[in-house]
Design a protein around this motif. Structure first.
Motif, PDB file in Angstrom:
ATOM      1  N   ASP A  43      -8.094 -75.682 -35.671  1.00 22.30           N
ATOM      2  CA  ASP A  43      -9.429 -75.887 -35.099  1.00 22.30           C
ATOM      3  C   ASP A  43     -10.496 -75.866 -36.185  1.00 22.30           C
ATOM      4  O   ASP A  43     -11.449 -76.663 -36.155  1.00 22.30           O
ATOM      5  CB  ASP A  43      -9.723 -74.807 -34.061  1.00 22.30           C
ATOM      6  N   ARG A 107     -13.994 -72.897 -30.976  1.00 17.83           N
ATOM      7  CA  ARG A 107     -12.597 -72.620 -30.620  1.00 17.83           C
ATOM      8  C   ARG A 107     -11.908 -71.821 -31.706  1.00 17.83           C
ATOM      9  O   ARG A 107     -11.136 -70.898 -31.429  1.00 17.83           O
ATOM     10  CB  ARG A 107     -11.850 -73.935 -30.380  1.00 17.83           C
ATOM     11  N   SER A 227     -13.999 -66.836 -21.786  1.00 18.16           N
ATOM     12  CA  SER A 227     -13.416 -67.383 -23.003  1.00 18.16           C
ATOM     13  C   SER A 227     -12.166 -66.608 -23.407  1.00 18.16           C
ATOM     14  O   SER A 227     -11.217 -67.177 -23.940  1.00 18.16           O
ATOM     15  CB  SER A 227     -14.440 -67.333 -24.145  1.00 18.16           C
TER      16      SER A 227
END
Length: 522
Positions: A43, A107, A227
């Motif tokens: 990421d 992320r 999250s």
């Protein structure tokens, strides 16, 4: 000549088995820090690349802006318009690229932030809460009896939720993505189910429903937008096809799948054994099979999900002992008939021992079955006829049904079968806690016989009362005919008078019988 390592695979089958074991080891759903860190690196690399793309888009937009300024200074509207449009497109692309870069960086940050598998935050609270509810439900059933449990909609809903919570707990342990929608579904089912129960059950308070609604609504919102949940529950179900390829069946008795199947067989066949017993008793009642029919056995006729552990134990022993012995007999004897005959004799002996031990433990007073009137019986617990019949059933299971079940299960993804095992194990725990460990109070044969006799007396009294009314009507009709007997001859009148006398005698007899039944009922 090269020396073969001591632990080297001996065949291609061994190599394939080893490869499958390795594949399963890496698809068991256990999340480790390295996996999450590698994803975070990907990421982060994507974020850096997207930043570079966004910077290139910014440079292209700046270049378009310069060309627009030059064209405007040259008083060229056409070139100015083209340059402005080019700048607008470049700015839009740069904005989109910056947004994608920010998303990738976020992320990566969240992956690093939640990379510790032991730190689940509120997820751990939900997981422990589910486990606590499961354990307390089982303990509550252990401390009560089937006759004191209220089978209302609220209780049924609670048991369904316990099963679903067990599946969610399994998803949490293995960090499956399905854990997220599973908890949302559990919360939604709880809200809707409790709302329905509130409408049909006056014992449920509005305050209790409000608290339940608030907590489960919070669960829905948390598992939808959190999250941490998205970062922690990252694993997919394994796509391993199991231990079978083509017609080859591999049963590894040292592996978890084998013992998982044992759990499934024990619970499922404990309940199926009850139904088979009920079917056989119906054949006895119809005179199509030898034995005695006991209508007072509430464990058999009232509680259809009462598990019979002897039957489950028998199937487990077939998987552990009888099937391996059957395979060994087929290799040991060249004559197939001899192999099957020896296997059948072994099966008869095994099921006889199981029934005898189970009878001494659970049928000491012969309250559930009694073979004392059967030929070649021992202590009323076992008899030759049933042993031979049970031997046939054991042979059918160990020769054909068990290997067929193993083949069917082996074709299902292991992760899916693990979920099935969780569901069946929790249902089995509920049934055994409710029935087998705390037997129904109604199984007292003396009390049951008194209740049954009273019920039969009441039914007979009702029939007598109906017969009395019918005879009274007949007598009244005959007396009316006698009153208008001017057109009848003497013989017909005598016959009618005799009929009236007979009806009166029958009425007196029935009235006396009804009086006796009423005294008995009191």
């Amino acid at each position: 000549m090269a020396k073969v390592p001591k632990h080297a695979p001996k065949s291609r089958t061994d190599i394939d088995s080893a490869e499958r074991a390795v594949d399963r080891a890496f698809t068991t759903g256990k999340v480790d820090r390295a996996l999450i860190t590698r994803q975070a690196q990907l990421d982060a690399a994507e974020a850096v690349a997207m930043v570079g793309v966004a910077m290139e888009s910014d440079a292209e937009a700046d270049e378009a802006n310069k060309l627009a300024i030059i064209a405007n200074g040259m008083c060229n509207p056409q070139k100015t318009k083209v340059a402005r449009e080019r700048e607008r497109v470049a700015r839009k692309k740069a904005k989109s690229d910056h947004k994608a870069a920010t998303k990738s960086a976020k992320r990566a940050y969240e992956a690093i932030k939640f990379s510790d598998p032991s730190s689940l935050g509120f997820l751990r609270v939900v997981q422990v809460g589910f486990l606590f509810n499961i354990v307390m439900t089982i303990i509550g059933l252990l401390l009560t009896s089937r006759d004191t449990v209220s089978y209302d909609p609220n209780t049924m809903l609670d048991w369904i939720l316990v099963v679903l919570q067990a599946v969610a707990f399994y998803f949490f342990v293995n960090r499956y993505k399905l854990g997220r929608p599973m908890v949302i579904a559990i919360a939604a089912i709880t809200i809707v189910g409790k709302l329905i129960v509130l409408q049909i059950d006056d014992t449920v308070s509005v305050g209790s429903f409000v608290n339940t609604f608030a907590f489960n609504l919070f669960l829905i919102l948390y598992f939808t937008f959190s999250s941490r949940v998205k970062a922690e529950l990252v694993n997919d179900l394994s796509h391993d096809t199991g231990a079978i390829e083509g017609d080859e069946l591999i049963i590894d008795r040292r592996s978890w799948p084998f013992w998982r199947n044992i759990i499934i067989y024990f619970v499922v066949f404990s309940v199926l054994g009850h139904w088979l017993e009920a079917g056989y008793c119906q054949l006895i009642r119809l005179g199509l099979a030898p034995g005695e029919f006991h209508a007072e056995n509430t464990m058999l006729w009232r509680d259809w999900f009462y598990p019979y552990p002897m039957h489950g134990t028998a199937v487990v022993l077939m998987a552990l002992i009888l099937y391996p012995l059957f395979e060994w007999f087929k290799k040991r004897f060249d004559n197939r008939f001899v192999a099957y005959a020896v296997s059948y004799a072994t099966n008869v002996l095994t099921v006889t021992i199981i029934e005898l031990v189970g009878g001494l433990l659970f049928n000491a007073q012969l309250q559930n079955w009694d073979y004392t009137n059967m030929p070649f019986n021992f202590m009323g617990q076992v008899c030759l006829t049933n042993s031979l019949l049970f031997g046939v059933a054991a042979s059918i299971v160990s020769w054909w049904i068990y290997p067929m079940c193993e083949r069917m299960i082996a074709r299902v993804r292991p992760a899916t079968m693990n979920i099935v095992c969780v569901v069946i194990a929790v249902i089995g725990a509920i049934l055994f806690s409710l029935y087998a460990i705390a037997p129904p109070e109604g199984i007292d044969l003396g009390e049951y016989s008194n209740q049954e006799a009273k019920r039969e007396t009441d039914e007979e009294s009702e029939k007598i009362a109906i017969d009395l009314v019918s005879l009274g009507v007949d007598a009244e009709n005959l007396q009316h005919d006698l009153a208008n007997s001017s057109k009848l001859d003497e013989q017909e009148v005598k016959e009618m008078e005799q009929q009236v006398d007979e009806i009166k005698a029958a009425i007196e007899e029935l009235a006396a019988k009804l009086k006796d039944h009423q005294k008995t009922s009191e």
